[in-house]
Design a protein around this motif. Structure first.
Motif, PDB file in Angstrom:
ATOM      1  N   VAL A  62      -0.480   8.312  -6.455  1.00 54.66           N
ATOM      2  CA  VAL A  62      -0.251   9.399  -7.402  1.00 54.66           C
ATOM      3  C   VAL A  62      -0.222   8.904  -8.846  1.00 54.66           C
ATOM      4  N   THR A  63       0.424   7.767  -9.072  1.00 49.22           N
ATOM      5  CA  THR A  63       0.558   7.235 -10.436  1.00 49.22           C
ATOM      6  C   THR A  63       0.454   5.714 -10.422  1.00 49.22           C
ATOM      7  N   GLU A  64       0.089   5.166 -11.570  1.00 47.20           N
ATOM      8  CA  GLU A  64       0.131   3.723 -11.804  1.00 47.20           C
ATOM      9  C   GLU A  64       0.499   3.508 -13.257  1.00 47.20           C
ATOM     10  N   ALA A  65       1.376   2.553 -13.481  1.00 44.73           N
ATOM     11  CA  ALA A  65       1.749   2.210 -14.850  1.00 44.73           C
ATOM     12  C   ALA A  65       2.235   0.773 -14.881  1.00 44.73           C
ATOM     13  N   GLY A  66       1.989   0.104 -15.980  1.00 46.00           N
ATOM     14  CA  GLY A  66       2.468  -1.256 -16.144  1.00 46.00           C
ATOM     15  C   GLY A  66       2.183  -1.768 -17.538  1.00 46.00           C
ATOM     16  N   PRO A  67       3.005  -2.680 -18.010  1.00 44.25           N
ATOM     17  CA  PRO A  67       2.859  -3.180 -19.370  1.00 44.25           C
ATOM     18  C   PRO A  67       1.870  -4.335 -19.524  1.00 44.25           C
ATOM     19  N   THR A  68       1.414  -4.936 -18.453  1.00 46.07           N
ATOM     20  CA  THR A  68       0.640  -6.178 -18.538  1.00 46.07           C
ATOM     21  C   THR A  68      -0.637  -6.011 -19.347  1.00 46.07           C
ATOM     22  N   ILE A  78       2.029 -11.530 -20.552  1.00 41.08           N
ATOM     23  CA  ILE A  78       3.213 -11.442 -19.707  1.00 41.08           C
ATOM     24  C   ILE A  78       2.741 -11.475 -18.261  1.00 41.08           C
ATOM     25  N   PRO A  79       3.617 -11.861 -17.342  1.00 39.20           N
ATOM     26  CA  PRO A  79       3.234 -11.854 -15.927  1.00 39.20           C
ATOM     27  C   PRO A  79       2.859 -10.449 -15.464  1.00 39.20           C
ATOM     28  N   GLY A  80       2.006 -10.385 -14.444  1.00 39.38           N
ATOM     29  CA  GLY A  80       1.573  -9.101 -13.898  1.00 39.38           C
ATOM     30  C   GLY A  80       2.752  -8.243 -13.472  1.00 39.38           C
ATOM     31  N   ASN A  81       2.675  -6.955 -13.812  1.00 39.86           N
ATOM     32  CA  ASN A  81       3.777  -6.042 -13.569  1.00 39.86           C
ATOM     33  C   ASN A  81       3.194  -4.636 -13.467  1.00 39.86           C
ATOM     34  N   ARG A  82       3.315  -4.008 -12.290  1.00 38.13           N
ATOM     35  CA  ARG A  82       2.707  -2.688 -12.087  1.00 38.13           C
ATOM     36  C   ARG A  82       3.587  -1.846 -11.170  1.00 38.13           C
ATOM     37  N   VAL A  83       3.767  -0.597 -11.546  1.00 38.45           N
ATOM     38  CA  VAL A  83       4.481   0.380 -10.729  1.00 38.45           C
ATOM     39  C   VAL A  83       3.443   1.339 -10.166  1.00 38.45           C
ATOM     40  N   VAL A  84       3.487   1.547  -8.848  1.00 36.77           N
ATOM     41  CA  VAL A  84       2.509   2.390  -8.165  1.00 36.77           C
ATOM     42  C   VAL A  84       3.267   3.504  -7.436  1.00 36.77           C
ATOM     43  N   GLY A  85       3.043   4.746  -7.863  1.00 35.92           N
ATOM     44  CA  GLY A  85       3.697   5.899  -7.249  1.00 35.92           C
ATOM     45  C   GLY A  85       2.904   6.406  -6.057  1.00 35.92           C
ATOM     46  N   VAL A  86       3.606   6.610  -4.949  1.00 38.28           N
ATOM     47  CA  VAL A  86       2.969   6.974  -3.688  1.00 38.28           C
ATOM     48  C   VAL A  86       3.664   8.207  -3.100  1.00 38.28           C
ATOM     49  N   PHE A  87       2.870   9.183  -2.662  1.00 39.06           N
ATOM     50  CA  PHE A  87       3.424  10.348  -1.967  1.00 39.06           C
ATOM     51  C   PHE A  87       2.280  11.110  -1.324  1.00 39.06           C
ATOM     52  N   ARG A  88       2.612  12.230  -0.701  1.00 37.41           N
ATOM     53  CA  ARG A  88       1.595  13.071  -0.072  1.00 37.41           C
ATOM     54  C   ARG A  88       2.106  14.506  -0.085  1.00 37.41           C
ATOM     55  N   ASN A  89       1.195  15.469  -0.222  1.00 40.86           N
ATOM     56  CA  ASN A  89       1.580  16.854  -0.411  1.00 40.86           C
ATOM     57  C   ASN A  89       2.415  17.419   0.725  1.00 40.86           C
ATOM     58  N   ASP A  90       2.106  17.112   1.964  1.00 42.00           N
ATOM     59  CA  ASP A  90       2.902  17.696   3.055  1.00 42.00           C
ATOM     60  C   ASP A  90       4.358  17.221   2.992  1.00 42.00           C
ATOM     61  N   TYR A  91       4.575  15.984   2.590  1.00 52.23           N
ATOM     62  CA  TYR A  91       5.949  15.514   2.398  1.00 52.23           C
ATOM     63  C   TYR A  91       6.607  16.245   1.227  1.00 52.23           C
ATOM     64  N   ALA A  92       5.844  16.495   0.178  1.00 53.14           N
ATOM     65  CA  ALA A  92       6.375  17.203  -0.983  1.00 53.14           C
ATOM     66  C   ALA A  92       6.811  18.611  -0.609  1.00 53.14           C
ATOM     67  N   VAL A  93       5.982  19.311   0.138  1.00 54.19           N
ATOM     68  CA  VAL A  93       6.310  20.680   0.539  1.00 54.19           C
ATOM     69  C   VAL A  93       7.565  20.694   1.418  1.00 54.19           C
ATOM     70  N   ILE A 104      12.484  15.398  -7.923  1.00 60.14           N
ATOM     71  CA  ILE A 104      12.443  14.577  -9.132  1.00 60.14           C
ATOM     72  C   ILE A 104      12.118  13.127  -8.778  1.00 60.14           C
ATOM     73  N   GLU A 105      12.379  12.744  -7.552  1.00 58.45           N
ATOM     74  CA  GLU A 105      12.175  11.365  -7.102  1.00 58.45           C
ATOM     75  C   GLU A 105      10.740  11.071  -6.682  1.00 58.45           C
ATOM     76  N   ALA A 106       9.922  12.107  -6.530  1.00 62.60           N
ATOM     77  CA  ALA A 106       8.539  11.896  -6.085  1.00 62.60           C
ATOM     78  C   ALA A 106       7.630  11.735  -7.301  1.00 62.60           C
ATOM     79  N   PRO A 107       6.658  10.870  -7.231  1.00 62.84           N
ATOM     80  CA  PRO A 107       6.345   9.996  -6.116  1.00 62.84           C
ATOM     81  C   PRO A 107       7.331   8.826  -6.034  1.00 62.84           C
ATOM     82  N   ILE A 108       7.471   8.310  -4.851  1.00 60.02           N
ATOM     83  CA  ILE A 108       8.305   7.124  -4.639  1.00 60.02           C
ATOM     84  C   ILE A 108       7.455   5.915  -5.007  1.00 60.02           C
ATOM     85  N   ARG A 109       8.058   4.939  -5.639  1.00 63.55           N
ATOM     86  CA  ARG A 109       7.286   3.869  -6.268  1.00 63.55           C
ATOM     87  C   ARG A 109       7.412   2.513  -5.581  1.00 63.55           C
TER      88      ARG A 109
END
Length: 164
Positions: A62-68, A78-93, A104-109
């Motif tokens: 769902v998302t990716e973000a990182g300062p590297t 700086i050393p590699g650093n990445r946050v990857v958000g993961v989820f799926r619509n059926d879980y969201a519903v 508010i917690e989705a996607p889980i990272r």
């Protein structure tokens, strides 16, 4: 001028943490509700393996973000650093039906961090069980069951991504 001085102080503090702390400064330590898997895989190998594992376990990236990369664009390494958000619509519903606030917690990272020496990377995440625990009073046993399902999915993703 004050803004510049604060940014410079923050950058120097980060640099000192990296230099003084070595590998441990880049890998989140154990803490309640977290899983941390340290690997010998390079950051540049672990990150695409994580993306592939997410797809293989039928979840959405769902998302990716990182300062590297942004830091490199400014000439800062700086050393590699990445946050990857993961989820799926059926879980969201399902989660929404149990607790609107929990979404508010989705996607889980997942968090991919290169160790300070560049000899490996770690895959870390807050478990879905821990992430959704504060909403148990609203979502009850059904939300706990959903979180347990997601715990298993996140473990499967992590096992696939970190298998050497």
């Amino acid at each position: 001028m004050i803004h510049f001085a604060r940014r410079l102080a923050g950058s120097l503090a980060l640099l000192l943490m990296i230099v003084a702390g070595g590998a441990s400064a880049q890998v989140p330590g154990p803490r309640p509700g977290w899983r941390v898997i340290e690997t010998a895989l390079p950051y540049d190998a672990l990150l695409p393996r994580l993306r592939e594992a997410v797809r293989a376990e039928n979840m959405g990236l769902v998302t990716e973000a990182g300062p590297t990369e942004a830091a490199a664009g400014r000439g800062v390494t700086i050393p590699g650093n990445r946050v990857v958000g993961v989820f799926r619509n059926d879980y969201a519903v399902r989660a929404l039906g149990l607790s609107v606030a929990a979404m508010i917690e989705a996607p889980i990272r997942f968090y991919v961090t290169e160790n300070g020496t560049g000899t490996g990377a770690a895959l870390s995440w807050k478990t879905p069980g821990a992430v959704f625990a504060p909403y148990a009073d609203e979502g009850g046993a059904e939300l706990e069951a959903l979180a347990a399902e997601l715990d298993a999915v996140f473990e499967a993703i992590a096992a696939r991504a970190t298998a050497e």
